[in-house]
Design an enzyme around this catalytic site. Structure first.
Site, PDB file in Angstrom:
ATOM      1  N   TYR A 198       0.834  -1.202   0.000  1.00  0.00           N
ATOM      2  CA  TYR A 198       0.000   0.000   0.000  1.00  0.00           C
ATOM      3  C   TYR A 198       0.873   1.259   0.000  1.00  0.00           C
ATOM      4  CZ  TYR A 198      -3.861   3.082   1.410  1.00  0.00           C
ATOM      5  OH  TYR A 198      -4.807   4.081   1.471  1.00  0.00           O
ATOM      6  N   ASP A 199       1.765   1.351   1.005  1.00  0.00           N
ATOM      7  CA  ASP A 199       2.593   2.572   1.145  1.00  0.00           C
ATOM      8  C   ASP A 199       3.390   2.852  -0.118  1.00  0.00           C
ATOM      9  OD1 ASP A 199       1.876   1.857   3.689  1.00  0.00           O
ATOM     10  OD2 ASP A 199       3.900   1.852   4.525  1.00  0.00           O
ATOM     11  N   VAL A 207     -12.180   2.402  13.309  1.00  0.00           N
ATOM     12  CA  VAL A 207     -13.530   2.885  13.659  1.00  0.00           C
ATOM     13  C   VAL A 207     -14.591   1.890  13.194  1.00  0.00           C
ATOM     14  CG1 VAL A 207     -15.240   4.700  13.266  1.00  0.00           C
ATOM     15  CG2 VAL A 207     -12.842   5.315  13.677  1.00  0.00           C
ATOM     16  N   SER A 208     -14.464   1.423  11.943  1.00  0.00           N
ATOM     17  CA  SER A 208     -15.489   0.518  11.412  1.00  0.00           C
ATOM     18  C   SER A 208     -15.458  -0.820  12.140  1.00  0.00           C
ATOM     19  CB  SER A 208     -15.306   0.326   9.908  1.00  0.00           C
ATOM     20  OG  SER A 208     -13.973   0.019   9.618  1.00  0.00           O
ATOM     21  N   ASN A 209     -14.248  -1.314  12.442  1.00  0.00           N
ATOM     22  CA  ASN A 209     -14.164  -2.587  13.160  1.00  0.00           C
ATOM     23  C   ASN A 209     -14.784  -2.468  14.544  1.00  0.00           C
ATOM     24  OD1 ASN A 209     -13.356  -5.149  12.440  1.00  0.00           O
ATOM     25  ND2 ASN A 209     -11.427  -5.054  13.555  1.00  0.00           N
ATOM     26  N   GLY A 217      -2.946   0.318  22.601  1.00  0.00           N
ATOM     27  CA  GLY A 217      -3.922   1.315  22.139  1.00  0.00           C
ATOM     28  C   GLY A 217      -3.427   2.740  22.249  1.00  0.00           C
ATOM     29  N   GLN A 252      -1.093   3.974  20.401  1.00  0.00           N
ATOM     30  CA  GLN A 252      -0.785   4.491  19.064  1.00  0.00           C
ATOM     31  C   GLN A 252      -1.925   5.422  18.644  1.00  0.00           C
ATOM     32  OE1 GLN A 252      -1.812   1.434  19.823  1.00  0.00           O
ATOM     33  NE2 GLN A 252      -2.594   0.251  18.093  1.00  0.00           N
ATOM     34  N   PRO A 309       2.195   1.959  12.723  1.00  0.00           N
ATOM     35  CA  PRO A 309       2.720   3.300  13.021  1.00  0.00           C
ATOM     36  C   PRO A 309       2.273   3.798  14.403  1.00  0.00           C
ATOM     37  CG  PRO A 309       1.941   3.183  10.762  1.00  0.00           C
ATOM     38  CD  PRO A 309       1.521   1.900  11.430  1.00  0.00           C
TER      39      PRO A 309
HETATM   40  N1  UDP Z   1      -6.671  -0.964  15.284  1.00  0.00           N
HETATM   41  C1  UDP Z   1      -7.018  -1.655  16.418  1.00  0.00           C
HETATM   42  N2  UDP Z   1      -8.022  -2.554  16.333  1.00  0.00           N
HETATM   43  C2  UDP Z   1      -8.707  -2.805  15.187  1.00  0.00           C
HETATM   44  C3  UDP Z   1      -8.338  -2.087  14.021  1.00  0.00           C
HETATM   45  C4  UDP Z   1      -7.297  -1.184  14.103  1.00  0.00           C
HETATM   46  O1  UDP Z   1      -6.429  -1.463  17.487  1.00  0.00           O
HETATM   47  O2  UDP Z   1      -9.622  -3.636  15.203  1.00  0.00           O
HETATM   48  C5  UDP Z   1      -5.579   0.009  15.366  1.00  0.00           C
HETATM   49  C6  UDP Z   1      -4.433  -0.289  14.410  1.00  0.00           C
HETATM   50  O3  UDP Z   1      -3.544  -1.203  14.994  1.00  0.00           O
HETATM   51  C7  UDP Z   1      -3.857   1.096  14.200  1.00  0.00           C
HETATM   52  C8  UDP Z   1      -5.052   2.021  14.328  1.00  0.00           C
HETATM   53  O4  UDP Z   1      -6.064   1.275  14.989  1.00  0.00           O
HETATM   54  O5  UDP Z   1      -2.938   1.406  15.214  1.00  0.00           O
HETATM   55  C9  UDP Z   1      -5.583   2.491  13.000  1.00  0.00           C
HETATM   56  O6  UDP Z   1      -5.758   1.352  12.212  1.00  0.00           O
HETATM   57  P1  UDP Z   1      -6.504   1.434  10.823  1.00  0.00           P
HETATM   58  O7  UDP Z   1      -6.459   0.055  10.250  1.00  0.00           O
HETATM   59  O8  UDP Z   1      -7.820   2.068  11.001  1.00  0.00           O
HETATM   60  O9  UDP Z   1      -5.624   2.450   9.970  1.00  0.00           O
HETATM   61  P2  UDP Z   1      -4.047   2.568   9.689  1.00  0.00           P
HETATM   62  O10 UDP Z   1      -3.296   1.599  10.551  1.00  0.00           O
HETATM   63  O11 UDP Z   1      -3.903   2.258   8.248  1.00  0.00           O
HETATM   64  O12 UDP Z   1      -3.733   3.971  10.038  1.00  0.00           O
END
Ligand code: UDP
Length: 329
Positions: A146-147, A189-191, A208, A210, A275
């Site tokens: 992706y990146d 958010v969606s998950n 959490g 991050q 990240p």
């Molecule tokens: N994340 C999480 N639980 C989930 C989905 C995502 O803790 O069920 C965390 C994920 O590890 C990341 C952050 O939420 O640190 C954002 O993840 P997302 O997949 O939304 O976007 P991206 O990592 O691409 O910024």
């Protein structure tokens, strides 16, 4: 009035909101939407009845037509880590080969707009991230399909501008969420919303702490609409677009457990190379799009998105996302 527009990924989450804005215009003759329904959903466009709109089911990288377009908006790509990690080659194809194919379908003097991503900054060592920051990306890491395909597509488009003079708009989007995200999308958010409304366990990866800058889709599409076609802008990009309030993942999860009684947080192993932080420097954005701000708070945006997810769950939509491909030991 003879203008022709093409949107790749127009049945997707952001794409379908862009289509809603485009059909409000009265200065074009046809709008072709190219989508293979990999992550996009036909239901996202079910409300569109404009006779100028033509939906073509095709892969953007092989889509073929004799028509040439005055404006092309290239959005076709998964954006959720579990989805792109599961099909990395397809992800590279959609972004990079998709852009290569689309460039050849521009009219002379035509404009191509591309949705790049804050992921080009990798796990950033500076905060907030200005467009001039070159990022910290692992080119063979788990997120690289992706990146790196987003980065390479930025390179491709800039080189085409330099050598062929095409007009360009490149945006780097920061964690967009809102109605029409797939219920089984798998992003935070969606998950969390799907999980809260079904089995009740919100899977927080790691501690959490991050953080991300969560942008509500209406705010983000307001900026895209202005940048891609409404405003008279000469800056070709890249342009950060996002909400610059940075919030830890755990705060998002906690807020959703407060909104949905009976839901709770489940701490899961961290994801490799997740990240640690992400926040847009919006200095340039405020110059290019004066007066634009992402005004919707995460509390308000999530409450609005919850309502949409409730309707999806009630209608029996698939809600469980693919599991992240590589969990850390
Ligand atoms: N994340 C999480 N639980 C989930 C989905 C995502 O803790 O069920 C965390 C994920 O590890 C990341 C952050 O939420 O640190 C954002 O993840 P997302 O997949 O939304 O976007 P991206 O990592 O691409 O910024």
């Amino acid at each position: 009035m003879s203008r022709k527009i093409l949107v790749s990924g127009g049945a997707g989450f952001i794409g379908s909101h862009i289509v809603d804005r485009l059909v409000q215009r009265n200065d074009f003759e046809s709008l072709v939407i190219v989508d293979n329904f990999w992550t996009g959903l036909q239901s996202n466009l079910a409300h569109i009845s404009d006779p100028r709109v033509h939906l073509v089911q095709a892969d953007v990288e092989t889509f073929s037509t004799e028509t040439r377009f005055d404006e092309i908006i290239h959005l076709a790509s998964p954006a959720s880590p579990p989805w792109y990690m599961r099909e990395p080659i397809r992800t590279i194809n959609a972004n990079l080969m998709g852009a290569m194919n689309l460039i050849n379908k521009l009219t002379p003097g035509g404009k191509i707009s591309f949705a790049s991503t804050s992921e080009v900054y990798g796990d950033p060592l500076v905060s907030p991230q200005p467009e001039s920051y070159r990022g910290s990306v692992d080119c063979t890491g788990p997120r690289s399909s992706y990146d790196e395909s987003k980065r390479c597509t930025e390179s491709l488009l800039f080189e085409c501008r330099r050598t062929q003079g095409i007009d360009l708009r490149i945006v780097r989007l920061f964690n967009v969420y809102g109605p029409r995200t797939r219920p089984d999308d798998g992003r935070a958010v969606s998950n969390f919303l799907s999980q809260a409304l079904t089995h009740g366990e919100l899977t927080v990866y790691g501690d959490g702490m991050q953080s991300r800058s969560w942008g509500y889709v209406d705010d983000i599409v307001d900026a895209l609409e202005r940048y891609f076609w409404k405003d008279d802008v000469s800056y070709v990009g890249p342009l950060n677009i996002g909400n610059d309030k940075e919030i830890p993942v755990i705060d998002i999860a906690r807020f959703i457990t407060e909104l949905v009684p009976g839901s709770r947080i489940k701490i899961c192993p961290p994801i490799p190379q997740d990240p640690t932080n992400r926040r847009p420097d919006l200095t340039l954005c405020r110059q290019v799009l004066p007066g634009w701000e992402a005004n919707v708070t995460y509390q308000d945006g999530i409450a609005r998105t919850l309502q949409w997810f409730r309707d999806q769950v009630m209608s029996g939509a698939q809600t469980s996302a693919p599991t992240p491909v590589r969990l850390a030991d």
